[in-house]
Design a protein around this motif. Structure first.
Motif, PDB file in Angstrom:
ATOM      1  N   ALA A   1       6.624  -5.091  12.903  1.00 30.67           N
ATOM      2  CA  ALA A   1       5.594  -6.101  13.171  1.00 30.67           C
ATOM      3  C   ALA A   1       4.222  -5.439  13.181  1.00 30.67           C
ATOM      4  O   ALA A   1       3.602  -5.265  14.235  1.00 30.67           O
ATOM      5  N   GLU A   2       3.768  -5.059  12.017  1.00 26.76           N
ATOM      6  CA  GLU A   2       2.478  -4.392  11.918  1.00 26.76           C
ATOM      7  C   GLU A   2       1.827  -4.695  10.576  1.00 26.76           C
ATOM      8  O   GLU A   2       2.467  -5.222   9.655  1.00 26.76           O
ATOM      9  N   CYS A   3       0.556  -4.344  10.496  1.00 32.75           N
ATOM     10  CA  CYS A   3      -0.182  -4.471   9.244  1.00 32.75           C
ATOM     11  C   CYS A   3       0.197  -3.278   8.357  1.00 32.75           C
ATOM     12  O   CYS A   3       0.127  -2.129   8.784  1.00 32.75           O
ATOM     13  N   ILE A   4       0.618  -3.550   7.132  1.00 33.02           N
ATOM     14  CA  ILE A   4       1.036  -2.486   6.227  1.00 33.02           C
ATOM     15  C   ILE A   4      -0.198  -1.865   5.569  1.00 33.02           C
ATOM     16  O   ILE A   4      -1.001  -2.569   4.941  1.00 33.02           O
ATOM     17  N   ILE A   5      -0.358  -0.559   5.724  1.00 31.87           N
ATOM     18  CA  ILE A   5      -1.504   0.159   5.159  1.00 31.87           C
ATOM     19  C   ILE A   5      -0.966   1.251   4.242  1.00 31.87           C
ATOM     20  O   ILE A   5      -0.282   2.176   4.691  1.00 31.87           O
ATOM     21  N   LEU A   6      -1.249   1.135   2.942  1.00 29.87           N
ATOM     22  CA  LEU A   6      -0.787   2.100   1.951  1.00 29.87           C
ATOM     23  C   LEU A   6      -1.987   2.667   1.208  1.00 29.87           C
ATOM     24  O   LEU A   6      -2.970   1.954   0.963  1.00 29.87           O
ATOM     25  N   ASP A   7      -1.897   3.937   0.827  1.00 28.64           N
ATOM     26  CA  ASP A   7      -3.010   4.555   0.100  1.00 28.64           C
ATOM     27  C   ASP A   7      -2.479   5.556  -0.915  1.00 28.64           C
ATOM     28  O   ASP A   7      -1.404   6.132  -0.742  1.00 28.64           O
ATOM     29  N   HIS A   8      -3.272   5.725  -1.988  1.00 29.87           N
ATOM     30  CA  HIS A   8      -2.947   6.719  -3.011  1.00 29.87           C
ATOM     31  C   HIS A   8      -4.209   6.994  -3.818  1.00 29.87           C
ATOM     32  O   HIS A   8      -4.917   6.054  -4.198  1.00 29.87           O
ATOM     33  N   PRO A   9      -4.518   8.254  -4.091  1.00 24.95           N
ATOM     34  CA  PRO A   9      -5.764   8.570  -4.795  1.00 24.95           C
ATOM     35  C   PRO A   9      -5.802   8.089  -6.244  1.00 24.95           C
ATOM     36  O   PRO A   9      -6.886   7.966  -6.829  1.00 24.95           O
ATOM     37  N   ASP A  10      -4.625   7.818  -6.834  1.00 23.64           N
ATOM     38  CA  ASP A  10      -4.599   7.422  -8.248  1.00 23.64           C
ATOM     39  C   ASP A  10      -4.679   5.916  -8.462  1.00 23.64           C
ATOM     40  O   ASP A  10      -4.775   5.460  -9.607  1.00 23.64           O
ATOM     41  N   TRP A  11      -4.603   5.135  -7.413  1.00 17.96           N
ATOM     42  CA  TRP A  11      -4.652   3.687  -7.595  1.00 17.96           C
ATOM     43  C   TRP A  11      -6.058   3.252  -7.955  1.00 17.96           C
ATOM     44  O   TRP A  11      -7.044   3.685  -7.350  1.00 17.96           O
ATOM     45  N   HIS A  12      -6.170   2.379  -8.939  1.00 15.65           N
ATOM     46  CA  HIS A  12      -7.464   1.909  -9.456  1.00 15.65           C
ATOM     47  C   HIS A  12      -8.098   0.944  -8.458  1.00 15.65           C
ATOM     48  O   HIS A  12      -7.456   0.000  -7.996  1.00 15.65           O
ATOM     49  N   ARG A  13      -9.359   1.180  -8.141  1.00 19.04           N
ATOM     50  CA  ARG A  13     -10.032   0.327  -7.159  1.00 19.04           C
ATOM     51  C   ARG A  13     -10.118  -1.129  -7.601  1.00 19.04           C
ATOM     52  O   ARG A  13     -10.206  -2.043  -6.783  1.00 19.04           O
ATOM     53  N   GLY A  14     -10.064  -1.342  -8.894  1.00 16.55           N
ATOM     54  CA  GLY A  14     -10.190  -2.702  -9.394  1.00 16.55           C
ATOM     55  C   GLY A  14      -8.994  -3.595  -9.121  1.00 16.55           C
ATOM     56  O   GLY A  14      -9.106  -4.817  -9.227  1.00 16.55           O
ATOM     57  N   VAL A  15      -7.841  -3.003  -8.789  1.00 16.52           N
ATOM     58  CA  VAL A  15      -6.650  -3.824  -8.580  1.00 16.52           C
ATOM     59  C   VAL A  15      -6.154  -3.777  -7.138  1.00 16.52           C
ATOM     60  O   VAL A  15      -5.069  -4.287  -6.838  1.00 16.52           O
ATOM     61  N   LEU A  16      -6.925  -3.192  -6.228  1.00 18.54           N
ATOM     62  CA  LEU A  16      -6.456  -3.054  -4.845  1.00 18.54           C
ATOM     63  C   LEU A  16      -6.194  -4.403  -4.184  1.00 18.54           C
ATOM     64  O   LEU A  16      -5.204  -4.575  -3.462  1.00 18.54           O
TER      65      LEU A  16
END
Length: 543
Positions: free
Chosen positions: A309-324
């Protein structure tokens, strides 16, 4: 509004250069087009208005007004800046504008800062600001720009030799033309389609039948929308809007403004094809990132396949900012949890978030930004209940996760996290007719706060073996035992239909209850009813 109109009229009369400061999404680009067009229309024929625009680059500049852009504007001789779809939290930009001697008019629809209030400007036009009596608080940014455009054009019409004729032309010709873009933005920005927003969408969709402007016509052509009828809100939301947004996500959103302003059909076709290609690039980029996200989500499930029961926070340096933002939406669809997806650049984490009903995401960011005098978290953030954008130092991401976990523990209650599916009516199989679908069409447009009707029909039989499409989607042939049958299609955007059918052990002859929306498939000019699956379960007799 009065102060804004007077200042723009003064600038047009004096030949002052004006800068429109836009945004890179559908809402911001269409708002830029609307206001630029309106200002140019009130200028005398022998002295055209000097209106330029700046649409920020998503990656190089990010969201919001930048002080360096204002500095360049002042150096070039601009003395009036008008923001569209941005600016309500641009306190630093407003201070910079004042220091540079620039008059700033803010038009926006985003929520202001509860503590800091609104930026100091010549005029702030935003129905959500404190004390504003305007009844519709849920206008999109383009609709707010349209209100300013309407006020400018109305004031101009009153100065014409025949004011009555000028106002008639404004009401019957100009405003309906403007509403095409306002409707696209209203649908794309997912504001509630009720009240005035519903009127805007309905009228604007009607005007989109056989558009004259070359750019809009070319874009509808590449999106494979027929030009002999008005598109539906669904078609605008899933076929037009993604192509417009693709420019800001993957390249330069200024191309959208040029597309909707050009009168050259050849240039319009070139730009429309570019947006179409950018949308294909966006889909490929999104799919690549989503494959990695699916693996991370699988690791987050507990032994029972559930998420915390939490907010899901995912990150990766290769993910394109335009599709976040799109990726955040996909995570919400798959988990029924609010989600924030971030990428990293030059020591900063940039992210977009989407939420679920009952969890106000902007309030959550505000609460964790500076709790009880603790150090601040974000470099900048903003948005509304269901969608946000944010930037923070990458080395503060773990702190962000901890604070969000604490906030979610208080607000993500079992009631909020329990997904519900609303059913509008239970009907027998015999009532599923083309005539019923025609009545559903009369209820359009559908969208946020005006959902498309969902029907329930019980105890149907699978008349043939289940057919899977591309190993992700499902096609069922359903009957009530009579000679009639209907095709039901399930698209695996939020439901893994192959897994679902397997878990229920469905085979030919299984009896099921079905939740669905009505669809019509047109093949060789023949209209045939289809059901679009929302959910299904075993009928009581098969339990």
């Amino acid at each position: 509004m009065r102060e804004a109109v007077a200042r723009i009229e003064q600038a047009v009369r004096g030949g002052e250069p004006i800068l429109i400061y836009g945004d890179y999404d559908v809402d911001g680009t269409t708002a830029t087009v609307l206001l630029k067009t309106a200002i140019e229309r009130i200028a005398p024929p022998d002295r055209p208005a000097q209106v330029t625009y700046h649409v920020p680059h998503r990656i190089r500049e990010g969201y919001g007004m930048q002080t360096n852009v204002l500095g360049l504007a002042a150096t070039s001789g601009i003395r009036l800046v008008i923001s569209v779809d941005t600016g309500i939290r641009a306190f630093a930009a407003a201070e910079e504008a004042k220091a540079l001697g620039l008059d700033l008019i803010v038009t926006d629809h985003h929520l202001p800062d509860d503590v800091a209030g609104i930026p100091e400007a010549l005029a702030v036009i935003n129905p959500s600001q404190p004390g504003c009596p305007y009844p519709n608080k849920s206008l999109c940014g383009a609709a707010v720009a349209f209100k300013l455009s309407h006020a400018l054009l109305s004031a101009h019409a009153s100065t014409q030799p025949d004011p009555a004729a000028a106002h008639t032309r404004l009401r019957t010709v100009l405003l309906p033309s403007f509403l095409k873009l306002v409707a696209i933005a209203t649908i794309a920005d997912s504001v509630p389609l009720e009240g005035e927003n519903r009127a805007i969408a309905w009228l604007g969709l009607r005007e989109l039948r056989n558009p004259v402007q070359p750019g809009l016509r070319a874009l509808m052509h590449v999106a494979k929308l027929p030009l002999d009828r008005a598109p539906t809100a669904t078609e605008v939301g899933f076929r037009l809007a993604p192509r417009i947004n693709a420019a800001g996500r993957m390249d330069i959103a200024g191309d959208v403004v040029e597309l909707f302003l050009t009168r050259d059909p050849i240039r319009a076709q070139t730009l429309a094809e570019k947006l179409d290609q950018l949308n294909q690039d966006r889909r490929a980029t999104e799919a690549e990132a989503l494959a990695a996200i699916e693996q991370e989500l699988a690791a987050l499930r507990d032994a029972f396949g559930q998420f915390a029961a939490e907010c899901i926070i995912l990150d990766h340096p290769d993910w394109h900012r335009g599709v976040l933002g799109i990726l955040a939406s996909r995570v919400v669809e798959r988990t029924n949890r609010p989600a924030l997806i971030l990428t990293h650049q030059d020591g900063s984490a940039h992210g977009s978030g989407r939420s679920i009903a009952g969890f106000h995401l902007l309030d959550a960011l505000t609460a964790v930004h500076e709790p009880a005098g603790a150090p601040t978290l974000f470099t900048k953030f903003g948005g509304h209940a269901h969608a946000v954008g944010l930037t923070l130092a990458s080395d503060r991401l773990d702190l962000f996760r901890r604070r969000m976990r604490g906030h979610a523990a208080l607000h993500l209650t079992p009631t909020v996290l329990t997904p519900t599916i609303s059913c509008d009516a239970e009907i027998p199989f015999a009532a599923i007719t083309l005539d019923l679908h025609a009545w559903m069409e009369r209820l359009e447009p559908f969208g946020n706060s005006a959902p498309e009707p969902v029907f329930l029909t019980r105890d149907l039989t699978l008349a043939s073996p289940i057919r899977f499409i591309k190993e992700r989607h499902v096609c069922l042939c359903l009957t009530d035992g009579s000679s009639a049958s209907l095709e039901a299609l399930g698209w695996s955007r939020t439901t893994d239909w192959p897994e679902r059918c397997s878990s229920l052990s469905l085979t030919q002859g299984s009896r099921i209850d079905v939740l669905y929306r009505l669809r019509v498939n047109v093949y060789l000019q023949r209209r045939q009813l289809q059901l679009e699956l929302v959910d299904l379960r075993l009928a009581k007799s098969d339990l």
